[in-house]
Scaffold this motif. Sequence first.
Motif, mmCIF file in Angstrom:
data_model
loop_
_atom_site.group_PDB
_atom_site.id
_atom_site.type_symbol
_atom_site.label_atom_id
_atom_site.label_comp_id
_atom_site.label_asym_id
_atom_site.label_seq_id
_atom_site.Cartn_x
_atom_site.Cartn_y
_atom_site.Cartn_z
ATOM 1 N N SER A 453 -94.127 9.739 -3.904
ATOM 2 C CA SER A 453 -94.084 10.764 -4.965
ATOM 3 C C SER A 453 -93.472 10.192 -6.244
ATOM 4 O O SER A 453 -93.942 10.470 -7.363
ATOM 5 C CB SER A 453 -93.274 11.971 -4.485
ATOM 6 O OG SER A 453 -93.879 12.552 -3.348
ATOM 7 N N MET A 454 -92.440 9.370 -6.127
ATOM 8 C CA MET A 454 -91.822 8.756 -7.305
ATOM 9 C C MET A 454 -92.789 7.777 -7.976
ATOM 10 O O MET A 454 -92.910 7.723 -9.207
ATOM 11 C CB MET A 454 -90.529 8.038 -6.911
ATOM 12 C CG MET A 454 -89.428 8.996 -6.439
ATOM 13 S SD MET A 454 -87.987 8.133 -5.783
ATOM 14 C CE MET A 454 -87.370 7.364 -7.282
ATOM 15 N N LEU A 455 -93.526 6.985 -7.141
ATOM 16 C CA LEU A 455 -94.486 6.033 -7.707
ATOM 17 C C LEU A 455 -95.645 6.735 -8.402
ATOM 18 O O LEU A 455 -96.207 6.228 -9.378
ATOM 19 C CB LEU A 455 -95.034 5.129 -6.599
ATOM 20 C CG LEU A 455 -94.114 4.018 -6.092
ATOM 21 C CD1 LEU A 455 -94.743 3.314 -4.882
ATOM 22 C CD2 LEU A 455 -93.860 2.983 -7.189
ATOM 23 N N SER A 456 -96.046 7.929 -7.874
ATOM 24 C CA SER A 456 -97.196 8.633 -8.455
ATOM 25 C C SER A 456 -96.912 9.108 -9.881
ATOM 26 O O SER A 456 -97.848 9.372 -10.650
ATOM 27 C CB SER A 456 -97.571 9.834 -7.570
ATOM 28 O OG SER A 456 -96.538 10.793 -7.565
ATOM 29 N N GLU A 461 -100.753 0.428 -12.362
ATOM 30 C CA GLU A 461 -102.171 0.179 -12.118
ATOM 31 C C GLU A 461 -102.308 -0.822 -10.958
ATOM 32 O O GLU A 461 -101.370 -1.611 -10.717
ATOM 33 C CB GLU A 461 -102.816 -0.399 -13.389
ATOM 34 C CG GLU A 461 -102.811 0.551 -14.585
ATOM 35 C CD GLU A 461 -103.736 1.735 -14.402
ATOM 36 O OE1 GLU A 461 -104.651 1.645 -13.543
ATOM 37 O OE2 GLU A 461 -103.558 2.755 -15.092
ATOM 38 N N PRO A 462 -103.434 -0.873 -10.271
ATOM 39 C CA PRO A 462 -104.589 0.042 -10.356
ATOM 40 C C PRO A 462 -104.281 1.381 -9.701
ATOM 41 O O PRO A 462 -103.285 1.505 -8.987
ATOM 42 C CB PRO A 462 -105.661 -0.720 -9.584
ATOM 43 C CG PRO A 462 -104.897 -1.527 -8.570
ATOM 44 C CD PRO A 462 -103.628 -1.926 -9.251
ATOM 45 N N ARG A 463 -105.198 2.340 -9.888
ATOM 46 C CA ARG A 463 -104.979 3.689 -9.362
ATOM 47 C C ARG A 463 -106.154 4.076 -8.460
ATOM 48 O O ARG A 463 -107.274 3.602 -8.630
ATOM 49 C CB ARG A 463 -104.827 4.703 -10.518
ATOM 50 C CG ARG A 463 -103.704 4.328 -11.476
ATOM 51 C CD ARG A 463 -103.607 5.317 -12.642
ATOM 52 N NE ARG A 463 -102.958 6.554 -12.272
ATOM 53 C CZ ARG A 463 -101.643 6.743 -12.246
ATOM 54 N NH1 ARG A 463 -100.827 5.738 -12.555
ATOM 55 N NH2 ARG A 463 -101.131 7.903 -11.924
ATOM 56 N N VAL A 469 -102.310 2.771 -6.270
ATOM 57 C CA VAL A 469 -102.778 2.381 -4.941
ATOM 58 C C VAL A 469 -101.613 2.314 -3.947
ATOM 59 O O VAL A 469 -101.720 2.762 -2.793
ATOM 60 C CB VAL A 469 -103.489 1.007 -5.004
ATOM 61 C CG1 VAL A 469 -103.807 0.493 -3.600
ATOM 62 C CG2 VAL A 469 -104.782 1.122 -5.801
ATOM 63 N N LEU A 470 -100.466 1.767 -4.379
ATOM 64 C CA LEU A 470 -99.316 1.666 -3.480
ATOM 65 C C LEU A 470 -98.841 3.041 -3.022
ATOM 66 O O LEU A 470 -98.516 3.255 -1.848
ATOM 67 C CB LEU A 470 -98.180 0.911 -4.195
ATOM 68 C CG LEU A 470 -96.999 0.476 -3.315
ATOM 69 C CD1 LEU A 470 -97.475 -0.428 -2.193
ATOM 70 C CD2 LEU A 470 -95.940 -0.233 -4.153
ATOM 71 N N ALA A 471 -98.832 3.998 -3.965
ATOM 72 C CA ALA A 471 -98.436 5.371 -3.615
ATOM 73 C C ALA A 471 -99.443 6.000 -2.667
ATOM 74 O O ALA A 471 -99.080 6.720 -1.725
ATOM 75 C CB ALA A 471 -98.298 6.213 -4.880
ATOM 76 N N PHE A 472 -100.753 5.713 -2.901
ATOM 77 C CA PHE A 472 -101.796 6.270 -2.033
ATOM 78 C C PHE A 472 -101.598 5.827 -0.587
ATOM 79 O O PHE A 472 -101.643 6.634 0.349
ATOM 80 C CB PHE A 472 -103.173 5.830 -2.548
ATOM 81 C CG PHE A 472 -104.303 6.235 -1.643
ATOM 82 C CD1 PHE A 472 -104.823 7.525 -1.670
ATOM 83 C CD2 PHE A 472 -104.845 5.332 -0.723
ATOM 84 C CE1 PHE A 472 -105.861 7.894 -0.820
ATOM 85 C CE2 PHE A 472 -105.867 5.696 0.133
ATOM 86 C CZ PHE A 472 -106.380 6.985 0.073
#
Length: 493
Positions: A453-456, A461-463, A469-472
Amino acid sequence: MLEDLGPSFVKIGQTLSTRSEILPKAFCDELEKLQMACEPLPFDEMLAALDAQFGSRREEIFVTIDPTPLGSASLAQVHRAVLETGDIVAVKIQRPGVKETMALDIDIMRMFARQASRFMKDEQMLDLRDVVEELWATFLEETDFRREAENLSEFASLNKDVAFIDCPKVYPELCSEYVLVMEYIDGIPIYSADKLIEQDYDLKEIGSKMLDNYATQILDHGFFHADPHPGNVLIRAGKIVYIDLGNMGKLSARDRAGFGDIIEAVGKLDASELKDALMRFAISKDNAVIDHTRFLADLDLLLADYGSCDVAEIDIGAFLNDILALTRQCKVTLPSSITSVSRGIVTIEGTVGPFIPNLNIVAIINDHIRHSKSERDELIAAFQDLARSLRSSASGSLDAAAYSGDALKMLTRGQLKMNMEVLGSEAPLTRISKIVNRLTIALIIAGLFIGSSMLSLSTMEPRLLGVPVLAFFGYLGAAILSLWVVFDIARRK
């Protein structure tokens, strides 16, 4: 249906026919037909099997062979014949291809046993895989007629002084793996009670003598008929004649003594003595794992249940099953010979049960043990036990005094340490471990959700789908772990 399935299933049906506590009477009555006869093979096939063994000598050895079989069993067919010497014999001919059929049946049973064993609990009385392998070993013995010829000779030798027990005389020079030639027994099948009564036989006397001799076979000879179903017993000239000795049980001297101790303890309803007898009889036992207190308490309850019954009301099959189940639960492994003994006892009780409704083989075996021990032998054994106990007590007392001195010295020097083990503590610790594991995973899930949630909120990038992507992948990992925890909680209730 069992006949169509083949010899392996016929043998299973024969065993089940004597187990009235498992199947309803109507089923047992129908399965009894398997003990008397199976669908016979054409006589030409039997002659071809004989020709494969004797070749052109067949007509010289056998003057005549009756085309009508005396009996047709799952493994073989028996025909009456006359030898060149004039002796009337029974020729037992193995059914062609029976071993191949049995091998296929056993392979199928092995596959089912492997699958079924995955769902059976640890305290299950029997390992199905062991049962299947024992079945296969029994079939191999029963289909080698040379071994049956040896069994007939040994059984006759062991019972030569018993006036009321007999078996067919064997002609070893004419026997092979697939053909057995033995004396023809013109007797009355034991299941034909009406014919026996017509011939003035006392059914109670037949039953009690059979059980007493069976106790002798187990405890004295260690060589007993392992399949004494009604189709394998005839009455001739006042003698009980055992036929079909392909499946014989064998007990070592150690096993004979151990089994006798078990039955004697059951007769006395002494749980402590029964526990000691089972522990001596066992081939493997882990004293560190066995809960001796629970084992003794369970045996007390078991003997109390059966002790409230009359001797005639004891179901020996159910009782032996309960004993086996208890030993398995308590991690005490009994020798495989106990299976053949138990099956033989259950089968012979089913055979003679209608003749002697007020007797039980436990009482018969106990009487046999008492009569086989003279007062002098019992006195000597008692003195030997006393001497061993006194020696053990004296040795233990000296050791205890030495250890006590060492312990007191260590105590005065502050060197005494103590290790404690709480029996039965493994199960709760395992549960606590699972709880801690779930809590740990829950903390990881919470961390992944919060971190993702903090990364979002960042511009990284990338998204993917509008988030970094890391948050995903953090969200994805948290979701998978969450579903796993919920599923695990539901699965374990």
